[in-house]
Write a protein that holds these residues in place. Sequence first.
Motif, PDB file in Angstrom:
ATOM      1  N   ASP A  30     -17.371 -15.063  20.518  1.00  0.00           N
ATOM      2  CA  ASP A  30     -16.091 -14.023  19.799  1.00  0.00           C
ATOM      3  C   ASP A  30     -16.413 -13.120  21.027  1.00  0.00           C
ATOM      4  OD1 ASP A  30     -14.222 -13.959  19.152  1.00  0.00           O
ATOM      5  OD2 ASP A  30     -14.140 -12.631  17.385  1.00  0.00           O
ATOM      6  N   TRP A  31     -16.901 -13.254  22.484  1.00  0.00           N
ATOM      7  CA  TRP A  31     -17.017 -11.606  23.167  1.00  0.00           C
ATOM      8  C   TRP A  31     -15.897 -11.808  23.700  1.00  0.00           C
ATOM      9  CZ3 TRP A  31     -15.281 -12.515  27.896  1.00  0.00           C
ATOM     10  CH2 TRP A  31     -15.138 -13.980  28.723  1.00  0.00           C
ATOM     11  N   ARG A  32     -14.610 -11.753  23.432  1.00  0.00           N
ATOM     12  CA  ARG A  32     -13.517 -11.689  24.297  1.00  0.00           C
ATOM     13  C   ARG A  32     -13.102 -10.188  23.107  1.00  0.00           C
ATOM     14  NH1 ARG A  32     -12.964 -16.580  26.241  1.00  0.00           N
ATOM     15  NH2 ARG A  32     -12.608 -16.062  28.303  1.00  0.00           N
ATOM     16  N   LEU A 124     -13.519  -6.358  30.190  1.00  0.00           N
ATOM     17  CA  LEU A 124     -13.156  -5.781  29.076  1.00  0.00           C
ATOM     18  C   LEU A 124     -13.030  -4.855  28.454  1.00  0.00           C
ATOM     19  CD1 LEU A 124     -12.254  -9.779  27.419  1.00  0.00           C
ATOM     20  CD2 LEU A 124     -10.741  -7.620  28.343  1.00  0.00           C
ATOM     21  N   TYR A 125     -15.028  -4.909  28.921  1.00  0.00           N
ATOM     22  CA  TYR A 125     -15.921  -3.402  27.892  1.00  0.00           C
ATOM     23  C   TYR A 125     -15.800  -2.449  28.524  1.00  0.00           C
ATOM     24  CZ  TYR A 125     -19.822  -1.502  26.262  1.00  0.00           C
ATOM     25  OH  TYR A 125     -21.651  -0.370  25.321  1.00  0.00           O
ATOM     26  N   MET A 126     -16.010  -2.539  30.177  1.00  0.00           N
ATOM     27  CA  MET A 126     -14.881  -0.814  30.598  1.00  0.00           C
ATOM     28  C   MET A 126     -14.070  -0.555  29.479  1.00  0.00           C
ATOM     29  SD  MET A 126     -17.095  -0.102  32.886  1.00  0.00           S
ATOM     30  CE  MET A 126     -18.384  -1.010  31.709  1.00  0.00           C
ATOM     31  N   SER A 188     -18.687  -1.929  41.121  1.00  0.00           N
ATOM     32  CA  SER A 188     -18.078  -1.063  41.071  1.00  0.00           C
ATOM     33  C   SER A 188     -16.583  -0.948  40.666  1.00  0.00           C
ATOM     34  CB  SER A 188     -18.415  -0.340  42.362  1.00  0.00           C
ATOM     35  OG  SER A 188     -19.242  -0.412  42.596  1.00  0.00           O
ATOM     36  N   MET A 189     -15.583  -1.994  41.539  1.00  0.00           N
ATOM     37  CA  MET A 189     -14.173  -2.333  40.650  1.00  0.00           C
ATOM     38  C   MET A 189     -14.209  -2.313  38.729  1.00  0.00           C
ATOM     39  SD  MET A 189     -11.743  -5.082  41.372  1.00  0.00           S
ATOM     40  CE  MET A 189     -12.689  -6.312  40.670  1.00  0.00           C
ATOM     41  N   CYS A 190     -15.110  -3.342  38.669  1.00  0.00           N
ATOM     42  CA  CYS A 190     -14.900  -2.903  37.496  1.00  0.00           C
ATOM     43  C   CYS A 190     -15.731  -1.704  36.473  1.00  0.00           C
ATOM     44  CB  CYS A 190     -15.743  -4.342  36.698  1.00  0.00           C
ATOM     45  SG  CYS A 190     -15.164  -5.994  37.392  1.00  0.00           S
ATOM     46  N   GLN A 191     -16.550  -1.416  37.160  1.00  0.00           N
ATOM     47  CA  GLN A 191     -17.379  -0.068  36.411  1.00  0.00           C
ATOM     48  C   GLN A 191     -16.173   1.428  35.727  1.00  0.00           C
ATOM     49  OE1 GLN A 191     -20.589   0.213  38.965  1.00  0.00           O
ATOM     50  NE2 GLN A 191     -21.708   0.480  36.799  1.00  0.00           N
ATOM     51  N   ALA A 192     -15.536   1.414  37.519  1.00  0.00           N
ATOM     52  CA  ALA A 192     -14.193   2.055  37.434  1.00  0.00           C
ATOM     53  C   ALA A 192     -13.037   2.238  36.628  1.00  0.00           C
ATOM     54  CB  ALA A 192     -13.894   1.925  38.844  1.00  0.00           C
ATOM     55  N   VAL A 193     -12.987   1.200  35.941  1.00  0.00           N
ATOM     56  CA  VAL A 193     -11.846   0.685  34.415  1.00  0.00           C
ATOM     57  C   VAL A 193     -11.872   2.168  33.362  1.00  0.00           C
ATOM     58  CG1 VAL A 193     -11.166  -0.504  32.871  1.00  0.00           C
ATOM     59  CG2 VAL A 193     -11.847  -1.979  35.501  1.00  0.00           C
ATOM     60  N   LEU A 203      -0.271  -1.501  31.158  1.00  0.00           N
ATOM     61  CA  LEU A 203      -1.484  -3.442  30.297  1.00  0.00           C
ATOM     62  C   LEU A 203      -2.457  -3.088  29.892  1.00  0.00           C
ATOM     63  CD1 LEU A 203      -2.271  -3.464  34.610  1.00  0.00           C
ATOM     64  CD2 LEU A 203      -0.251  -4.766  33.488  1.00  0.00           C
ATOM     65  N   SER A 204      -2.413  -4.649  28.669  1.00  0.00           N
ATOM     66  CA  SER A 204      -3.352  -4.209  28.002  1.00  0.00           C
ATOM     67  C   SER A 204      -4.486  -4.611  28.585  1.00  0.00           C
ATOM     68  CB  SER A 204      -3.045  -5.684  26.914  1.00  0.00           C
ATOM     69  OG  SER A 204      -3.316  -6.984  27.404  1.00  0.00           O
ATOM     70  N   GLU A 205      -6.302  -4.393  27.249  1.00  0.00           N
ATOM     71  CA  GLU A 205      -7.419  -5.085  28.023  1.00  0.00           C
ATOM     72  C   GLU A 205      -7.398  -6.218  29.303  1.00  0.00           C
ATOM     73  OE1 GLU A 205      -6.372  -3.416  25.410  1.00  0.00           O
ATOM     74  OE2 GLU A 205      -7.467  -1.930  24.747  1.00  0.00           O
ATOM     75  N   ALA A 206      -6.802  -7.342  28.290  1.00  0.00           N
ATOM     76  CA  ALA A 206      -6.995  -8.956  28.225  1.00  0.00           C
ATOM     77  C   ALA A 206      -6.513  -8.585  29.860  1.00  0.00           C
ATOM     78  CB  ALA A 206      -6.846  -9.648  28.014  1.00  0.00           C
ATOM     79  N   GLU A 207      -4.509  -8.098  29.738  1.00  0.00           N
ATOM     80  CA  GLU A 207      -3.914  -8.257  31.501  1.00  0.00           C
ATOM     81  C   GLU A 207      -4.889  -7.254  32.477  1.00  0.00           C
ATOM     82  OE1 GLU A 207       0.562  -8.016  29.576  1.00  0.00           O
ATOM     83  OE2 GLU A 207      -0.962  -6.203  29.763  1.00  0.00           O
ATOM     84  N   VAL A 208      -5.464  -6.744  32.360  1.00  0.00           N
ATOM     85  CA  VAL A 208      -6.146  -5.554  33.281  1.00  0.00           C
ATOM     86  C   VAL A 208      -7.239  -6.326  33.560  1.00  0.00           C
ATOM     87  CG1 VAL A 208      -7.490  -3.512  34.045  1.00  0.00           C
ATOM     88  CG2 VAL A 208      -5.441  -3.393  32.872  1.00  0.00           C
TER      89      VAL A 208
END
Length: 227
Positions: A30-32, A124-126, A188-193, A203-208
Motif C-alpha cells: 500500500d505504498w501509495r 508522492l512522498y515529496m 532532482s525534479m522529483c525532489q523539488a516537489v 493539483l492533488s498529490e496523485a495528479e502531480v
Amino acid sequence: MARQTSRTKQSDRARREDLELGFEPDPGADWRHFEELKLSPFLEAALEEFGAHGYHGGSVRAIANRVGVTLPTLYYHHGSKQDLLVTLLMGSMHDILVRCRHALTEAGDRPEDQVAHIVECFTLYMAHRRRLAFLDGEVRNLEPENRERYIAQRNELSVMVRRIVDDGIKDGVFHTPYPAEAVRAVVSMCQAVAVWYRPQGPLSEAEVAQRYVTLALDALVLRTRGT
C-alpha cells in the motif's frame, strides 16, 4: 519457523525504535497510501523549529520550549541538536527507500513500468511528506560522518533508477543519449516537489505524481514497444 539472524533482529529493533519516534510502519504493497505522520513531540518540535528558522537559526532551547520540557529532559532523549537533525533525515530517507522498493517490486519486469512506479512513489512522498523532505536542504549542516551515512542512503535511489534506465536502454525502450544526466534530472525534479507543492493548489498529490511520470519518461526518450 524461519530463524532470525542477528542482522534481522537488529533491523527489527531499529524499526521499533523508529516507530517510537513516530516514523511510519512499513506500508507494504500500500505504498501509495499515506497516513498522517505523528512524530514524537521532540522530533515534531525540532521539525517546526528547523522549518521556521533553519538548522543554524533553530535553538535547542526553543525546541524544548515548544515541547514544554527543560533542556536536560530534551538532552536525555536526544543528545544534541545534530542528533535531532540526523534522526529526522535518516528516518525520512529510510521511509522513502522502503516505499520505493515496494513500488519497484509491484512494477514487474518492464523498465518503463519500473521507472513509472519509482517516480510516482518518490513524487508522492515529496508531496505528502514535504515538511520532512524539505529538510534535505540541511544536509550541508550534518557533521562529516553523519553526512556520509545520509548521502550513501540518498544515493541508493539514484543508483536504483540508473540501473533501470541502463536496462531500458539495452532493451531498446529508452533512447536518451545522456542516461546519467537524465537520471540526475529526474531525481532532482522529483525532489523539488517538496519545495513548491501545496495541498491547497489546483493539483492533488496523485495528479502531480502522474504528470511527473510523463515528464520522466519523456526525459528518458521512451519509445513504445513495437514501434
